[in-house]
Each structure stands twice: as structure tokens, then as C-alpha cells.
Design a protein around this motif. Structure first.
Motif, mmCIF file in Angstrom:
data_model
loop_
_atom_site.group_PDB
_atom_site.id
_atom_site.type_symbol
_atom_site.label_atom_id
_atom_site.label_comp_id
_atom_site.label_asym_id
_atom_site.label_seq_id
_atom_site.Cartn_x
_atom_site.Cartn_y
_atom_site.Cartn_z
ATOM 1 N N HIS A 261 0.887 -1.141 0.251
ATOM 2 C CA HIS A 261 0.106 0.052 0.093
ATOM 3 C C HIS A 261 0.870 1.260 0.018
ATOM 4 C CE1 HIS A 261 -3.442 2.323 2.331
ATOM 5 N NE2 HIS A 261 -3.135 3.060 0.971
ATOM 6 N N THR A 263 2.202 5.356 -1.359
ATOM 7 C CA THR A 263 1.878 6.691 -1.859
ATOM 8 C C THR A 263 3.311 7.250 -2.606
ATOM 9 O OG1 THR A 263 2.554 7.601 0.502
ATOM 10 C CG2 THR A 263 0.206 7.325 -0.132
ATOM 11 N N THR B 244 14.344 4.268 4.080
ATOM 12 C CA THR B 244 14.013 4.316 5.571
ATOM 13 C C THR B 244 12.868 3.195 5.873
ATOM 14 O OG1 THR B 244 12.372 5.964 6.022
ATOM 15 C CG2 THR B 244 14.392 6.593 5.351
ATOM 16 N N SER B 246 10.227 2.577 9.173
ATOM 17 C CA SER B 246 9.686 3.188 10.342
ATOM 18 C C SER B 246 8.472 2.392 10.796
ATOM 19 C CB SER B 246 8.916 4.615 10.122
ATOM 20 O OG SER B 246 9.710 5.601 9.401
ATOM 21 N N GLY D 248 -7.398 0.366 10.497
ATOM 22 C CA GLY D 248 -6.406 0.942 10.264
ATOM 23 C C GLY D 248 -5.288 -0.067 9.331
ATOM 24 N N PRO D 249 -4.206 0.303 8.983
ATOM 25 C CA PRO D 249 -3.224 -0.662 8.582
ATOM 26 C C PRO D 249 -2.925 -1.668 9.711
ATOM 27 C CG PRO D 249 -2.273 1.645 8.357
ATOM 28 C CD PRO D 249 -3.757 1.741 9.040
ATOM 29 N N LEU D 251 -0.174 -4.023 9.530
ATOM 30 C CA LEU D 251 1.246 -4.569 9.553
ATOM 31 C C LEU D 251 1.993 -3.727 10.214
ATOM 32 C CD1 LEU D 251 1.566 -7.217 6.605
ATOM 33 C CD2 LEU D 251 0.642 -7.522 8.849
ATOM 34 N N ASN D 252 3.413 -3.993 10.126
ATOM 35 C CA ASN D 252 4.282 -3.326 11.249
ATOM 36 C C ASN D 252 5.185 -2.313 10.587
ATOM 37 O OD1 ASN D 252 3.449 -4.882 13.270
ATOM 38 N ND2 ASN D 252 4.494 -6.650 12.289
ATOM 39 N N THR D 253 5.793 -2.226 9.540
ATOM 40 C CA THR D 253 6.589 -1.227 9.105
ATOM 41 C C THR D 253 6.011 -0.422 7.847
ATOM 42 O OG1 THR D 253 7.944 -2.763 7.877
ATOM 43 C CG2 THR D 253 8.823 -2.139 10.258
ATOM 44 N N ASP D 254 6.623 0.474 7.759
ATOM 45 C CA ASP D 254 6.392 1.773 6.787
ATOM 46 C C ASP D 254 7.696 1.738 6.087
ATOM 47 O OD1 ASP D 254 4.228 3.056 6.435
ATOM 48 O OD2 ASP D 254 4.682 4.346 7.942
ATOM 49 N N ILE D 255 7.827 1.716 4.835
ATOM 50 C CA ILE D 255 9.156 1.869 4.170
ATOM 51 C C ILE D 255 8.857 3.124 3.278
ATOM 52 C CG2 ILE D 255 10.622 0.657 2.702
ATOM 53 C CD1 ILE D 255 10.200 -0.776 5.185
ATOM 54 N N ARG D 256 10.026 3.849 3.112
ATOM 55 C CA ARG D 256 10.319 4.851 2.070
ATOM 56 C C ARG D 256 11.516 4.438 1.303
ATOM 57 N NH1 ARG D 256 8.538 10.511 4.208
ATOM 58 N NH2 ARG D 256 6.818 9.918 5.480
ATOM 59 N N ALA D 257 11.026 3.908 -0.080
ATOM 60 C CA ALA D 257 12.013 3.494 -0.780
ATOM 61 C C ALA D 257 11.626 3.593 -2.164
ATOM 62 C CB ALA D 257 12.580 2.131 -0.491
ATOM 63 N N VAL D 260 8.498 5.738 -3.331
ATOM 64 C CA VAL D 260 7.102 5.715 -2.851
ATOM 65 C C VAL D 260 7.573 5.149 -0.998
ATOM 66 C CG1 VAL D 260 6.284 4.313 -4.464
ATOM 67 C CG2 VAL D 260 7.176 3.051 -2.932
ATOM 68 N N HIS D 261 6.301 5.769 -0.480
ATOM 69 C CA HIS D 261 6.262 5.681 0.946
ATOM 70 C C HIS D 261 5.139 4.223 0.888
ATOM 71 C CE1 HIS D 261 4.865 7.313 4.985
ATOM 72 N NE2 HIS D 261 5.253 6.248 5.188
ATOM 73 N N ALA D 262 5.498 3.202 1.651
ATOM 74 C CA ALA D 262 4.665 1.956 1.380
ATOM 75 C C ALA D 262 4.953 1.050 2.715
ATOM 76 C CB ALA D 262 5.358 1.124 0.302
ATOM 77 N N THR D 263 3.432 0.559 2.853
ATOM 78 C CA THR D 263 3.132 -0.638 4.103
ATOM 79 C C THR D 263 2.895 -1.710 3.301
ATOM 80 O OG1 THR D 263 1.117 0.057 4.170
ATOM 81 C CG2 THR D 263 2.632 1.303 5.824
ATOM 82 N N SER D 264 3.502 -2.911 3.724
ATOM 83 C CA SER D 264 3.299 -4.174 3.216
ATOM 84 C C SER D 264 1.791 -4.704 3.204
ATOM 85 C CB SER D 264 4.094 -5.332 4.079
ATOM 86 O OG SER D 264 5.378 -5.003 3.375
ATOM 87 N N LEU D 265 1.223 -5.509 2.488
ATOM 88 C CA LEU D 265 0.041 -6.100 2.610
ATOM 89 C C LEU D 265 0.539 -7.570 2.647
ATOM 90 C CD1 LEU D 265 -1.865 -4.027 -0.035
ATOM 91 C CD2 LEU D 265 -2.376 -3.830 2.415
#
Lengths: 333, 333, 333, 333
Positions: A261, A263, B244, B246, D248-249, D251-257, D260-265
Motif C-alpha cells: 500500500h 503513496t 528508511t 519506520s 487501520g493498517p 502490519l508493522n513497518t512503513d518503508i520509504r524507498a 514511494v512510501h509503502a506499507t506491506s499487505l
């Protein structure tokens, strides 16, 4: 009642400014554009409908149809051109920095004080970014108590060829210096530059952590990371007594694909701060009509340079450096 | 094949641990519970189905039906009880810190080295938090290059009555010390404590910014804010060479009401780290059965105390303090 | 080369448009403003610097200094004023709807076809909203396969006094009708209106679920909730074969306070779609200079009205209603 | 006081349940495991420490050391095995569905009513998912008024080989049926199945939109998309009179790479609902000790099947189908 605008310098920033004036700003029209490379000036003039192109910046400043001037030429030329505008009695929006050093910047202050009125606005566009403006408004509302600390992050995908550690502090961190003063309504009293582990993608100290203390005792810490690879990313979290204020995501869509997911992040500063530039330039045109200055002044430009000079000093020693300022002339109070 | 567990101390943490073992952990059963306040121990034993309650911690340790001991008594008693467990040859999960000072903690190291095998696990439960575990896994995957800096935030709604600046460093920052070493696979080489503007809701220096440098040159900066008022909030952003990592939001629902789109924050650390405690305790039980230690060791406990001792020293001087460690015994390599 | 703009109607929308032209649009200047309430027209003219105010809309249309006209008068007057503009050969940006019914709207189509060129742009500003534009761009890129379904949500804080269920479909859902056709490049073939449990804050069927099927077999479902109390909220998720595309949050700051992590929602449509209005009006001015029409045409306005007419029919019966259209004139292909 | 558990069926679900009991559940131990493929049962028994493996499900049910039974064998066998458990007087946690058709499910109801006490819990684990539990708690708090509509999304990455449109309704939508009744405390009165454009990755009608009306007049719409390709995704937004509640989401981490700024599904339902399964199984064990049933009953299983039977009927006709239920026995009131 349309303001005739002249533009000096048609590199990335100057050409962008010309497009902004031509396509997005009410109450203004482009008159003349100059660049050391006259062909480049001519191409931008044709694209944006400006009447004249030249290699002579002074011809733009002194053009009778030019009511106001935007300076986007190389940094070393900013002070001289700003002084020429002051002498011509014309409002000027000068890209940051005011000058490469604080000492040179003081010459602009002196010229403006001598002229007896404020004509110079510095192009620290973040003061017009809706995020920073909303953050400052929320702080000033008192709803969350006083600001205690401000965490800032400034990341670029990759450094320009000529960059070094000092340039990162002067050029990139200068924005954080100006906007921190704006948000906090405070002055920066000291600076300490800490070096993180150097990225293998960097040829200088990158990332760094620059820590300021304000005259109110607040801490402002800035991560500067010029070779972050993944994109352009500016973040801020203002820590107040009963809550914190951050920036939300700034782009438009949210994608669910390929197991994530996501942005999008901006590739560089232009999409990230497109609204800031547009609003800044519109506010400048409005301020010329109204006679009420807005945005960063020449004094703010001098201050930013003084702070980053001290940052470069700390970069060399690793020590905390106290920052001293000239006395602020009444014109800027 | 169920492990008989004894618990020493039934304050908030000890009682929570008793409930976790009684209600959420496979392969274990509660046998005996002690507290200086025997009535309190009895109440927790009744609630959780433990067979025996006592005011005598050593009776728990030496109870033949107790296979393993959890220590959650006051900090000053941790080392002595841990040593008693080592002497009794029983695995022990000891709440952090190992001891109030590094010097006292060394006694546990010596006892364990003399015993010739690892029996002590420290209760730094964040090593089992799914967020930190995922962060470390992503770093170790190499997908984002090496870690360069780690930004941490540790906020509590309000400080306990007895807290002061040193306690914030020892007690709150201790978690960040342990988990930074875990995530980065690095040792902390120096520490500098910077004071932000003090909140009017605080009776000591709050917030502070604690900056560590690792032996790999990485910076770890920790905002400690014990009177943040708005809730409990632990954040982390690991800055790597190409991306990064988070933590996402951790709670469950997203509300749109009253003009805002909001997610709840935890009031204190227990909901935030409920999964970490459960997984830690389950992993400890499994490690007893398998004989393979997991989590933080007594050595990690000694290291955390050594680092926070240095932090308290920096708190007084404002200077960067280099951190020196004893030689690590082979048992912990 | 500045376009002289006349504005008809100075209610909320007309006054906002006058301010947008006066303060944010390049290449245009306000000339004349009319309103049935001449005093109100005068006040807006003074605020925005328009030269003339009148109660006579036709005087605006026929003013020789007026190059182009914006219609923001009551819905029932749109068609007549648009036809007058066509007869005067002047480009017109007409607020939606084109007319209260499809039949009336056809009169505008006929006038424009008779004139032989496109002069009318309908004020469906969402076609210029950066979120919808990005969504359509991503769909058209083919990266996520074809669109299969589109979930839309349209919520207002509270209904205007005169609203009823039919008005919700005609006025609010009209936006979703136009923008769905835009995003999907498809026509709506049928509509079914389903009533949810009625909110105690509503005096008509609210919320409703309006389900369209496109001529490509896609489903478009729209939650219409006009008395949602909590704020103005427009959401969309486009479901494609290998991913989905949604809108991210649109406002600027993220607050952590009082136990929640929150972002603000807009109180009404104006902050939510401020960029869309500005970009729409700028694009209209540019299109007048270039002669290349942009945005929704009179035909799109007729289609939207035809669809919402069918929706009102379904509202009464609960049945699925097939939607029939006139033959599209070549001018609009 | 540990409950001896028997497991029937060691496919994906049964093996997962065996691991959950062996590794995460307090107060229970695995005794016997059966599967038509005895070798597979044996392998799971060895992995999880169960004492016995067999190909005979009835041997598990009648094993004197087995206090309670989990059924995870093929759907067609659920009812018979559940009835055998009822006859043996043993509590049973039966994976959904209760039976392939409502008629078969009624046999279990009759057996349980005849037994005069509730022994059957259906494995609709979402009733234990922290997100749905929090959503229901917020609704029941009354803070946001009554629920008016519920938007649900159920997406899988890809369909099992044998799936068809009816299976999507029976198997996937069954979860939404049960959890909607749970969240809304309402019964489903009618159902209508609408087909979206079919994805080229699907061999049946996919996605579909299934719309229910409750006996309180609420609308529940469910997007079923079994070949969504990008991952497993379950979303819900409960629309109340003064606010909405979403998940809300998770899962655990938020990646910026990579821009994109992404969270895993989650790739499938197991990580998404890992907490739900663990909490469900623990609650079942606790309910056996306490004698107070929790979760979905056999009646809830019958209701879900009745609703999905009606959904399959609507799938064929496209019409809205009213749903009729048997009279609810007093045992389930």
C-alpha cells in the motif's frame, strides 16, 4: 493594474519562475528576461511570452516597463543585483541565499536601510507552503502549548556534482534555518553539526545531524541527507507541550499493488513545493500592489547566512558554535 | 512437558506477567508467586490460578515445582535474586534493569560465568515486538543498504511521581539503548544529552534529546519526553542508504468524526507492547525447553546500564561522554 | 493579451469565482459582474476590482470588453444564459448543472451545434482535481490493467434547507456521474438507488447507495450521505485488475494530541476542491487563448442530467433503470 | 487443569490450528490428530508434540484423553463430525462453514438442541479480530450514533483452482455475513448480487458487489474480489450517524524507498488474521473451562449458510432475494 516582471537568470529555478508567472499568477505579466546565455533567455522568453530577452541583467533592472525583478542568477551575483534593484527603487524577489557569506549579505542590508524602505523579499518559499503555514498557525493558536523541540528531515535523492558537506549546510539546511525561525518565532543561538555514518552513495559527510538551540531554549534537529536515493522528502514534527504537529503526505493517490500500500514521493523539490512557489510569487505581486512586505526579508537572508556560516564552522570542529548577529536595523523590526 | 513458573514481585509488571502466563502462554503453568506484600501476592495467585503465594522470594526460587523464575520486584533486588536463581540452576527472566548501576550488574555476569551457562534473560521485550523484529529483518536483508542513523522517539503521557532527568535516562532510555544495539548489531561508543525547552508540565529536564554514536559511526538520536500529555508514543525511523524503515500505526481503528480523521494512541506502554510481552514470554518458555537462549542476556543488561550511567554523566556536563565497557566474557560471544 | 471576464451571479460560487480570477489566475482580468441583487454584485466588484456591476446579466454578456463569461446564477437560468453567450460568440464557463432537466439541456446542445463550434465548458471542476487527474493517468497508463469497479463516497456535513432525496441525486451525485465518466472513459448504462437506514439527522433518505453499471460492465457505487455531521469527505477507490487507486489525505498537518493521531477534514467542498477550481479556471482561460476546449462540454452536462433524471426515477421505484441518450452530435466526438 | 485437544483434518487450516495450540495457547495440550492421509496427520503430530495420529476421525472424538475437538476436515464432513462430538458430549470448534447447505446445517442444530446445551463454536474467527472487536465496541458505545451502512471489501490475491462465483459467495462472503451480523447486532433480510466487469485474471464473475439489507434497514455492501493479484486485503468502513469507523493498517513497518512510501499487505489471510485465530482458540479453551460459550454458535453457522444460499440464488437471477430463516430455538437466544 498589472505588474511588469523582469527575470534575471534562466537556470532551473529562473525558468520555473518564468513559467509560474506566465501561467499561474494574477496581476502580473512578464516583460524582460536575461541570462548570461542569451539564447537560453530567448528560449524561455518565447515559451512564456515575455517581450524581451537579453544577456544584460542591468538592462532588465533598468527597463522602464519592468516594475519588479526576480533574481535567479548564480548565488554570487545575488547581492549585486539586489543592490542594483534597490538603487532603481524596484521591488525584488531574490532567490536564496542573499549572498554566499554573511558579510556580503550585509551590503544589501546597508543599501536597503539607506533607501529607507523594504524592497527585497528572499525566496524562502517554505514560509508560503500550506503545511508550514498551518503548523505555525496551530502553534500560534496556543492549543498545544509552547513549542519545545522541532525535528526536521531534509532528504534529496542525490547531490549535485559540486556538492560537499559545507554546501549541504549552506544550501539545503538554509531552508530549515529560515523556516524554523518562522515557525518558532525564535532566533537560533547555537549550532552543532554531528556526522552520521557516511553512505556509500555519498562523496562527503552524508547524512549529518545539525542541532540548533534557539534563544528560547528549544532544540531544532535537522537530518540532512543529500544522497538518500529514494526520493525527495521533507518532514517536520513540532513537539509542543500537549501535542505534536507534523506534515501529512502531500501527493494525491494511494496505490495498493504488488503486495504494498503505497503513496508516491516527489522526485525533487519542485512538485513537493509547487504550491509554495506559486503562493509565494502571488503574495509578492500582491505585496507590491499593497506596499506591505511579506515573506523573508533581506535581514532574514542575512540571518540564514550567518547561521549556516556558524554551521560550517561546527562542521570542522564538531563543537557547538554560538551564533552572533549584527544589531538589527529598525527597518526590520 | 509444562514448565512450572514462579514469579517474584506483583506490582504492575509482575501481576501483568502472571496474567500473561495464566492466559496466553503455551507450555507453562504458574506454581508460586511472592511479593513483600503477601496479601497482594495471594490476590494475584488466586486470580491466575497459581498454587502458592508467599512473601519469601527465595522460597519461590527454591520451590522444587518451580522450573523457572520471573523477577519483577524492585530494581535494587534484581541482581541478588538473579544470582540466587543462577545458584539454584534455574532459568530466569529478569525485568530490566539488571541492576541500578553497571558495577552491581557485573556481579550477575560473574555468577553466570562461574556457573558456565546462560540462565538469565533480561526483560527488554522490544526485541520481540513485531515492529522492531520486522525492522531488523529488513535491515539485515541488505535491501536498503547499511543503516546510517536511527531516529527514536519515546513519549509518556506523564512521569511517575519520583521521576527526575536521570531516571528518564536510566529507565526510559534504557529500552532505546537495548533495542538500538539489537536493530543495528552495533555497540554505543559515546553519548551526549541535550536539553530542550522544559515543558511547563515537567518538574525536570523534559524533553531531552539523547544522541549516541555507535562503533560503526552511526548516529542514534532519542527524543525522551516523559510528560508529553497526549499519550504513550514510541516511534522509530531507521535511515538506510537507499530507504528508511519506520513503524506504522499500531492500533486497530480509524475514526472519522468531529472534523478529523483519527487513530487512537495507547495511553501507556502496555497496549503498545502487549504483543512484545506475550511473544517474549512464550519465547522464553520455548528457550527453556530447547536450551537455546533468546532475547537480551545479562551482558546486554550490563551494557544498557553502562550506557545509561554515561548518559547521566553527560546530563550533568552537557559534554559528549565516551563509553567504556569491561571485556566481554566468552559466554556471551 | 489578457482575457476580459464577466461573471453572472454572485452567490457563494460566483463570489468565489470572482476572487479566484482576481487573485489567482494568469492572463485574465475581471470586467463586469451581475447579480439579481445589484448591491451584492457591486460589493463583489469592489472587492475584486471588476470595473462594472449590474443587475442585468445580458449586459454582461454583451459588454464589448467582456471576452468570456462565467455563469454562476441559479440553476434554472443556466441554459438561457449559456445560449445567449453562444449567440454572442463568447466562451462560457457554466456552473453545473447545465439545466434542471435533460430536455432543457438539449436546447444548449442545439444552439452550440447550430453555432458550429464549442463555446461551453461545464463547471465540473473535479476533472481538474489533482487526485482525479492522477487516478485517471494511472489507469490510462495500463500499469494496473483495466478498471473493474469504482467505489465513491460523497459526504457533506449537513444538507441545505431545501434538500431532499432527489436533490441529493441531482446535485451531489452529479459530480460523481461526470467524474466517473471522465476517469473510466465510459458511459453509464443503468442506475439503481438503494436506501440505507435513515440518519436521525436527516429529513430525507440519507444515506443512499447509488449503483451504476457502465457500458463496459464496470460497477460504480456511490455512497451519498448529505448529513454526515463530521465534515465534508469525498473518497474514491478505483479497483483495477492488478491494483487499486485511492485518494490520499488532502490536508496539510497531522496532529498527535489528546490520545489520538489526527488529520483535519475539510468542513465543506471549497477547501477540498480549492486546487480543482483554480486549475479549472486557469485551464479555461488558457483554452480560450489556444482555441482548444478542455473540461466537460455541454454534451457532458446533458449526459449528467440524463443520468441523474434516471436516478430520480429509480429512487421512486427501487428498480434498476436503463439510461437512454440522444444521439451524440459530431461536434462532441 | 489443561484441556486435551483433538484435531480432525491437517490441511492448511488444521495444521495451523495444531501449531497455534502447541505454541501459543495457555491451558491446553494436543492429544490426538487425524487426517484421511494418516502420514500427514503423523507429520503434524510429530511437529506439534501430539501424542497420537490416526486416519480415523471418530477415534479422535472418542479418545478418552481428548476433552475437546477442533474440526478442520473438508466442508462436507463438518456436520457429521460435529454431531458425533455433540453425541460424545465434547465441546467442538468447527471450522466454517457449518455445512455446505442450510438444510444440512439444521441437523447440527437439532442434535445440539436435543443435547440441551451448547457445545459447538463455529470458526468465524473475525469475531475475535481486534479491529472488528474495537469497531463493534465503538458502535455499541453510542458515541457515533447508530450504524446506517457498512462498506466491506474482501480481496484475495488469487482464487483456488476449484473456485467459481458461487464458491466466492459461500466461502469468502460467509465471513462478511457472520461478522456484519456480529458488528451490527442485526439480521440480514435480503441480498442482491451485482457483477462488475470481469477481470482477465478470473475464470468466473470477479469482482462482484454483494448488497445486503438488514432487518434494521441498514445496507451492507461487500466487494468480493478473489483474483485481486496484489495481495490479501480486508477492509471495512462502518458508516454511523455522526462518524465512520474503519480498520487501520495492520502490519508493522512503513518503508520509504524507490520513490514511494509503502506499507506491506499480507499475501494471504493467515498473517492478516493471525491474532484473530490465536485469540479465538484461547477464548474457546477458556470457555470450556468456564462453561460460558463464546463466538459464533451453530445457529450462527446455520444463518450464514442460509444467507449465502440466498446469495447464490441472486447470483443466478440478478434479483434481490428475501432471506427466510427457521425459528430460532431457545437454546440460542
Amino acid at each position: 493594474m498589472s505588474i511588469g516582471v523582469g527575470i534575471i537568470g534562466t537556470g532551473i529555478m529562473g525558468a520555473d519562475h518564468a513559467r509560474i508567472f506566465a501561467g499561474q499568477i494574477a496581476g502580473a505579466h512578464l516583460v524582460a528576461i536575461s541570462d548570461a546565455d542569451e539564447a537560453r533567455a530567448g528560449a524561455v522568453a518565447r515559451e512564456t511570452g515575455a517581450a524581451r530577452a537579453t544577456s544584460d541583467a542591468l538592462a532588465v533592472i533598468n527597463d522602464p516597463a519592468v516594475d519588479a525583478v526576480l533574481i535567479a542568477s548564480p548565488d554570487a551575483t545575488h547581492a549585486d543585483f539586489a543592490i542594483a534593484c534597490i538603487k532603481a527603487g524596484k521591488p525584488v524577489l531574490c532567490e536564496k541565499p542573499l549572498a554566499p557569506t554573511a558579510a556580503e549579505g550585509l551590503r544589501v542590508i546597508e543599501a536597503e536601510v539607506a533607501a529607507g524602505r523594504r524592497l527585497v523579499q528572499l525566496g524562502y518559499m517554505r514560509r508560503f507552503d500550506p503545511g508550514y503555514v498551518e503548523m505555525k498557525g496551530l502553534l500560534d493558536s496556543g492549543r498545544y502549548g509552547e513549542a519545545l523541540a522541532f525535528h526536521c528531515v531534509h532528504r534529496n535523492a542525490s547531490a549535485p556534482a559540486h556538492f560537499d558537506s559545507a554546501a549541504a549546510i549552506v544550501s539545503s539546511c538554509g531552508h530549515e534555518v529560515d523556516v524554523s525561525r518562522f515557525v518558532l518565532s525564535a532566533e537560533l543561538a547555537s549550532v552543532q553539526v554531528l556526522k552520521a555514518k557516511r553512505s556509500r552513495h555519498a562523496t562527503f559527510d552524508d547524512p549529518m545531524l545539525v542541532v540548533f538551540e534557539t534563544d528560547k531554549g528549544q532544540l531544532v534537529d535537522v537530518e540532512l541527507f543529500i544522497n538518500a536515493q529514494y526520493g525527495y522528502d521533507v518532514k517536520g514534527e513540532l513537539v509542543c507541550e500537549t501535542g505534536t504537529i507534523s506534515f501529512g503526505p502531500t501527493l494525491n493517490t494511494d496505490i495498493r499493488a504488488n503486495g504494498v500500500h503505497a503513496t508516491s514521493l516527489a522526485p525533487d523539490w519542485r512538485p513537493r513545493f509547487a504550491a509554495a512557489y506559486r503562493i509565494q510569487n502571488q503574495a509578492w505581486i500582491r505585496s507590491i500592489a499593497s506596499g506591505v512586505p511579506v515573506g523573508s526579508s533581506a535581514w532574514d537572508g542575512y540571518v540564514a547566512t550567518t547561521v549556516t556560516d556558524a554551521g560550517v564552522k561546527s562542521l570542522k570542529t564538531g563543537e557547538t558554535v554560538a551564533i552572533g548577529y549584527e544589531k538589527r536595523p529598525g527597518l526590520y523590526s
